[in-house]
Design an enzyme around this catalytic site. Structure first.
Site, PDB file in Angstrom:
ATOM      1  N   TYR A 104      -4.436   3.751   8.105  1.00  0.00           N
ATOM      2  CA  TYR A 104      -5.766   3.152   8.336  1.00  0.00           C
ATOM      3  C   TYR A 104      -6.306   3.582   9.697  1.00  0.00           C
ATOM      4  CZ  TYR A 104      -3.912   0.405   4.503  1.00  0.00           C
ATOM      5  OH  TYR A 104      -3.352   0.024   3.333  1.00  0.00           O
ATOM      6  N   TYR A 153      -4.401  -2.888  -9.829  1.00  0.00           N
ATOM      7  CA  TYR A 153      -4.085  -2.559  -8.427  1.00  0.00           C
ATOM      8  C   TYR A 153      -3.197  -3.629  -7.788  1.00  0.00           C
ATOM      9  CZ  TYR A 153      -5.057  -2.292  -3.386  1.00  0.00           C
ATOM     10  OH  TYR A 153      -4.929  -2.265  -2.025  1.00  0.00           O
ATOM     11  N   SER A 204       0.792  -1.235   0.000  1.00  0.00           N
ATOM     12  CA  SER A 204       0.000   0.000   0.000  1.00  0.00           C
ATOM     13  C   SER A 204       0.821   1.280   0.000  1.00  0.00           C
ATOM     14  CB  SER A 204      -0.956   0.017   1.189  1.00  0.00           C
ATOM     15  OG  SER A 204      -2.029  -0.830   0.915  1.00  0.00           O
ATOM     16  N   LYS A 239       0.236   3.389  -2.947  1.00  0.00           N
ATOM     17  CA  LYS A 239      -0.935   4.274  -3.088  1.00  0.00           C
ATOM     18  C   LYS A 239      -0.545   5.757  -3.072  1.00  0.00           C
ATOM     19  CE  LYS A 239      -3.916   0.852  -0.775  1.00  0.00           C
ATOM     20  NZ  LYS A 239      -4.552   0.504   0.521  1.00  0.00           N
ATOM     21  N   VAL A 280       1.223  -3.569   3.881  1.00  0.00           N
ATOM     22  CA  VAL A 280       1.219  -4.833   4.624  1.00  0.00           C
ATOM     23  C   VAL A 280       2.477  -5.668   4.374  1.00  0.00           C
ATOM     24  CG1 VAL A 280      -1.271  -5.088   4.945  1.00  0.00           C
ATOM     25  CG2 VAL A 280      -0.183  -6.024   2.899  1.00  0.00           C
TER      26      VAL A 280
HETATM   27  N1  GLU Z   1      -2.436  -5.272  -1.675  1.00  0.00           N
HETATM   28  C1  GLU Z   1      -2.912  -5.147  -0.320  1.00  0.00           C
HETATM   29  C2  GLU Z   1      -4.421  -5.315  -0.279  1.00  0.00           C
HETATM   30  O1  GLU Z   1      -5.084  -4.737  -1.072  1.00  0.00           O
HETATM   31  C3  GLU Z   1      -2.504  -3.821   0.209  1.00  0.00           C
HETATM   32  C4  GLU Z   1      -2.925  -3.578   1.637  1.00  0.00           C
HETATM   33  C5  GLU Z   1      -1.882  -2.853   2.423  1.00  0.00           C
HETATM   34  O2  GLU Z   1      -0.715  -2.855   2.079  1.00  0.00           O
HETATM   35  O3  GLU Z   1      -2.246  -2.278   3.458  1.00  0.00           O
HETATM   36  O4  GLU Z   1      -4.949  -6.022   0.523  1.00  0.00           O
END
Ligand code: GLU
Length: 307
Positions: free
Chosen positions: A242, A194, A67, A70, A260
């Site tokens: 988050y 994505y 993430s 992003k 993650v």
């Molecule tokens: N590719 C992961 C998902 O969509 C990213 C989540 C993250 O890194 O927090 O679940």
């Protein structure tokens, strides 16, 4: 010892402390390829405004940025669409898990912010419109390589395939938004793009280098304007971790974005771009030791934006 020598000593001390840390969190296991990574890894890299880049630990080992990607797709989307993007995604913290579905239902398919999964899917969908996934992924890689000043940045196809095979929640989010006309491409196309963007691998050093445009490094305005950098940093501060974003702001005091895979990119505006990697996560899905390490760094340097 000069300022850089002091900073290197701080990094070395943090690296030694993290090697001894008893509670390393839990490695993400919902993406099978990520579950294979050991929780023993640790690396930190700090690129300063005067052009130095100092590291400790395994700073040249590549990991899945997940993430953290992003932040870069948001910068690309704002460059392409400008403020129009905000008709499709909000700018408020969600207070919920990264992959939560419930809020989307009550808020008519408009995700709270671009850093929760639903919001990031909208951002990727916006960049994808009228183009092929490979063109979008090429643009993401070009952006990252230029920002990092390093061409050796790639997508790990096994990680992308692993997430594709198990990504039911992300597909559910995408379909839900399609039902609200907030997804313009077929859900599997947007999700596939994505998943590949999340599967980019970078080293901790490369990630800190790539974040330099966010600290307002000299010459960085050619990638993203200062006005936009300010806003991306504001979103990282309020939404980058988050439902742990408030806690990160409280403990660390810097804008940051976690993934993650255990990576965090944090920005000390005007001073430094900081990347850290430790794969064990806390209950909110953010790197346990990564957070602790940046907390110790800001305490030692006085870099918190809150003084
Ligand atoms: N590719 C992961 C998902 O969509 C990213 C989540 C993250 O890194 O927090 O679940």
């Amino acid at each position: 010892m000069g300022a850089l020598g002091d900073l290197q000593a701080v990094l070395d001390r943090i690296g030694a402390e993290m090697a001894e840390a008893p509670d390393r969190g839990r490695v993400a296991d919902y993406i099978p390829e990520l579950a294979r990574v050991s929780d023993r890894h640790f690396a930190m890299a700090v690129c300063t405004a005067d052009g130095a880049c100092l590291t400790t630990g395994e700073a040249d080992t590549a990991f899945s940025i997940q993430s953290v990607s992003k932040v870069f797709t948001l910068a690309i989307a704002l460059g392409r669409l400008g403020d129009q993007l905000w008709t499709r995604v909000g700018r408020e913290p969600s207070g919920l898990a990264f992959n939560s579905v419930v809020q989307l239902e009550s808020e008519n398919g408009i995700p709270r912010n671009p850093f929760i999964n639903a919001g990031a899917l909208v951002v990727t969908d916006a960049i994808l419109q009228g183009r092929r996934p490979r063109d979008v992924l090429g643009e993401v890689l070009r952006f990252l390589r230029e920002a990092a000043g390093d061409d050796d940045i790639h997508i790990n196809k096994a990680v992308a395939a692993s997430e594709q095979a198990t990504g039911h929640r992300n597909l559910a989010l995408a379909h839900f938004m399609a039902a609200h006309d907030n997804l313009k491409n077929p859900p599997d196309l947007t999700c596939g793009t994505y998943f590949h963007q999340c599967a980019v691998e970078m080293t901790t050093r490369q990630l800190a280098m790539a974040g330099r445009f966010l600290m307002g490094a000299p010459g960085a305005a050619r990638l993203v304007s200062p006005a936009r950098v300010r806003r991306i940093n504001a979103l990282m501060m309020t939404c980058g971790h988050y439902d742990g974003s408030g806690e990160f702001a409280y403990r660390v005091g810097l804008p940051g974005k976690s993934g993650v895979g255990g990576g965090i990119l944090a920005i000390a505006p005007g001073r430094a771009s900081i990347a850290v990697w430790s794969p064990g996560l806390n209950a909110q899905g953010n790197s346990q030791l990564g957070t602790l390490a940046i907390e110790r760094l800001t305490r030692a340097t006085g870099w918190s934006v809150f003084g």
